[in-house]
Design a protein around this motif. Structure first.
Motif, PDB file in Angstrom:
ATOM      1  N   ASP A  46       0.833  -1.204   0.000  1.00 57.42           N
ATOM      2  CA  ASP A  46       0.000   0.000   0.000  1.00 57.42           C
ATOM      3  C   ASP A  46       0.869   1.256   0.000  1.00 57.42           C
ATOM      4  O   ASP A  46       1.838   1.351   0.761  1.00 57.42           O
ATOM      5  N   GLY A  47       0.521   2.183  -0.871  1.00 52.38           N
ATOM      6  CA  GLY A  47       1.223   3.459  -0.927  1.00 52.38           C
ATOM      7  C   GLY A  47       2.571   3.414  -1.614  1.00 52.38           C
ATOM      8  O   GLY A  47       3.302   4.400  -1.607  1.00 52.38           O
ATOM      9  N   ARG A  48       2.918   2.305  -2.224  1.00 55.51           N
ATOM     10  CA  ARG A  48       4.241   2.170  -2.848  1.00 55.51           C
ATOM     11  C   ARG A  48       4.132   1.620  -4.263  1.00 55.51           C
ATOM     12  O   ARG A  48       4.793   0.643  -4.614  1.00 55.51           O
ATOM     13  N   LYS A  49       3.313   2.247  -5.076  1.00 55.08           N
ATOM     14  CA  LYS A  49       3.255   1.896  -6.496  1.00 55.08           C
ATOM     15  C   LYS A  49       4.008   2.988  -7.256  1.00 55.08           C
ATOM     16  O   LYS A  49       3.820   4.174  -6.983  1.00 55.08           O
ATOM     17  N   ASN A  79      10.263  -2.934  -7.594  1.00 54.02           N
ATOM     18  CA  ASN A  79       9.409  -3.710  -6.709  1.00 54.02           C
ATOM     19  C   ASN A  79      10.136  -4.021  -5.402  1.00 54.02           C
ATOM     20  O   ASN A  79       9.544  -3.938  -4.321  1.00 54.02           O
ATOM     21  N   ALA A  80      11.418  -4.354  -5.493  1.00 54.76           N
ATOM     22  CA  ALA A  80      12.203  -4.583  -4.280  1.00 54.76           C
ATOM     23  C   ALA A  80      12.249  -3.303  -3.445  1.00 54.76           C
ATOM     24  O   ALA A  80      12.061  -3.347  -2.218  1.00 54.76           O
ATOM     25  N   ASP A  89       8.080   1.263   6.469  1.00 58.22           N
ATOM     26  CA  ASP A  89       6.887   2.073   6.779  1.00 58.22           C
ATOM     27  C   ASP A  89       6.001   1.349   7.788  1.00 58.22           C
ATOM     28  O   ASP A  89       5.540   1.946   8.764  1.00 58.22           O
ATOM     29  N   ALA A  90       5.747   0.073   7.546  1.00 60.58           N
ATOM     30  CA  ALA A  90       4.875  -0.724   8.423  1.00 60.58           C
ATOM     31  C   ALA A  90       5.479  -0.864   9.814  1.00 60.58           C
ATOM     32  O   ALA A  90       4.760  -0.794  10.819  1.00 60.58           O
ATOM     33  N   SER A 149      15.241   7.702  -7.653  1.00 66.34           N
ATOM     34  CA  SER A 149      14.558   8.318  -8.788  1.00 66.34           C
ATOM     35  C   SER A 149      13.110   7.846  -8.943  1.00 66.34           C
ATOM     36  O   SER A 149      12.427   8.265  -9.863  1.00 66.34           O
ATOM     37  N   VAL A 150      12.634   7.003  -8.018  1.00 64.63           N
ATOM     38  CA  VAL A 150      11.269   6.493  -8.114  1.00 64.63           C
ATOM     39  C   VAL A 150      10.313   7.466  -7.449  1.00 64.63           C
ATOM     40  O   VAL A 150      10.524   7.864  -6.296  1.00 64.63           O
ATOM     41  N   LEU A 151       9.269   7.838  -8.170  1.00 64.16           N
ATOM     42  CA  LEU A 151       8.201   8.642  -7.606  1.00 64.16           C
ATOM     43  C   LEU A 151       7.064   7.691  -7.263  1.00 64.16           C
ATOM     44  O   LEU A 151       6.603   6.940  -8.130  1.00 64.16           O
ATOM     45  N   TRP A 152       6.653   7.678  -5.996  1.00 62.34           N
ATOM     46  CA  TRP A 152       5.638   6.729  -5.533  1.00 62.34           C
ATOM     47  C   TRP A 152       4.262   7.366  -5.550  1.00 62.34           C
ATOM     48  O   TRP A 152       4.104   8.541  -5.296  1.00 62.34           O
ATOM     49  N   ARG A 153       3.254   6.547  -5.815  1.00 59.12           N
ATOM     50  CA  ARG A 153       1.861   7.009  -5.733  1.00 59.12           C
ATOM     51  C   ARG A 153       1.162   6.195  -4.678  1.00 59.12           C
ATOM     52  O   ARG A 153       1.535   5.170  -4.279  1.00 59.12           O
TER      53      ARG A 153
END
Length: 153
Positions: A46-49, A79-80, A89-90, A149-153
């Motif tokens: 959750d929150g990490r796409k 994905n890793a 986070d959890a 460089s990953v932007l999470w949605r």
């Protein structure tokens, strides 16, 4: 004369042998499409796409061409990143169910990525074992090295 004929037959037979195919390459548009097609093969916390538009733009070939399939490696790494960050986070939220889910993916899924890279698989197994023991340093190191460089949605 027979020697020349035999040599000619061998030469022609050698030319007729199948040649290894050149590796397929893709342009930026094909790379982006392959990434969009491939993202559904992964589960995400959750929150990490990842924002695929940004990810494809930053990791793709740009004006050049890239080997077909290179998007798979980027998606595996991303994905890793998502699971290592999701686990942390959890833990910080005290969400034991999400911690357990992340550890399960870290144990069972991440080490299966990139079968052509046994060192990477070993690293994933070690990272999962350390995380299970409560040590997040290796996961944090991976995130620092691969996820900025990953932007999470």
């Amino acid at each position: 004369m027979e020697r020349y004929l035999i040599a000619a037959v061998i030469l022609v037979a050698g030319c007729a042998a199948p040649q290894p195919a050149a590796p397929a390459v893709v342009d930026q548009q094909q790379y982006t499409q392959a990434m969009q097609d491939g993202v559904a093969r992964y589960t995400w916390p959750d929150g990490r796409k990842p924002d695929l538009t940004v990810l494809a733009e930053k990791s793709g070939p740009g004006p050049d061409r890239a080997p077909a399939g290179s998007e798979r490696i980027v998606l595996e790494m991303t994905n890793a990143c998502a699971w290592y960050l999701g686990w942390e986070d959890a833990r910080q939220r005290g969400d034991q169910a999400a911690v357990s889910r992340a550890l399960k993916v870290m144990d069972e899924v991440l080490p299966t990525f990139s079968p052509e890279d046994p060192d990477g698989q070993r690293y994933a197994r070690e990272t999962a074992a350390k995380a299970r023991a409560g040590d997040g340093t290796q996961a944090a190191d991976y995130v620092t090295a691969n996820c900025d460089s990953v932007l999470w949605r």
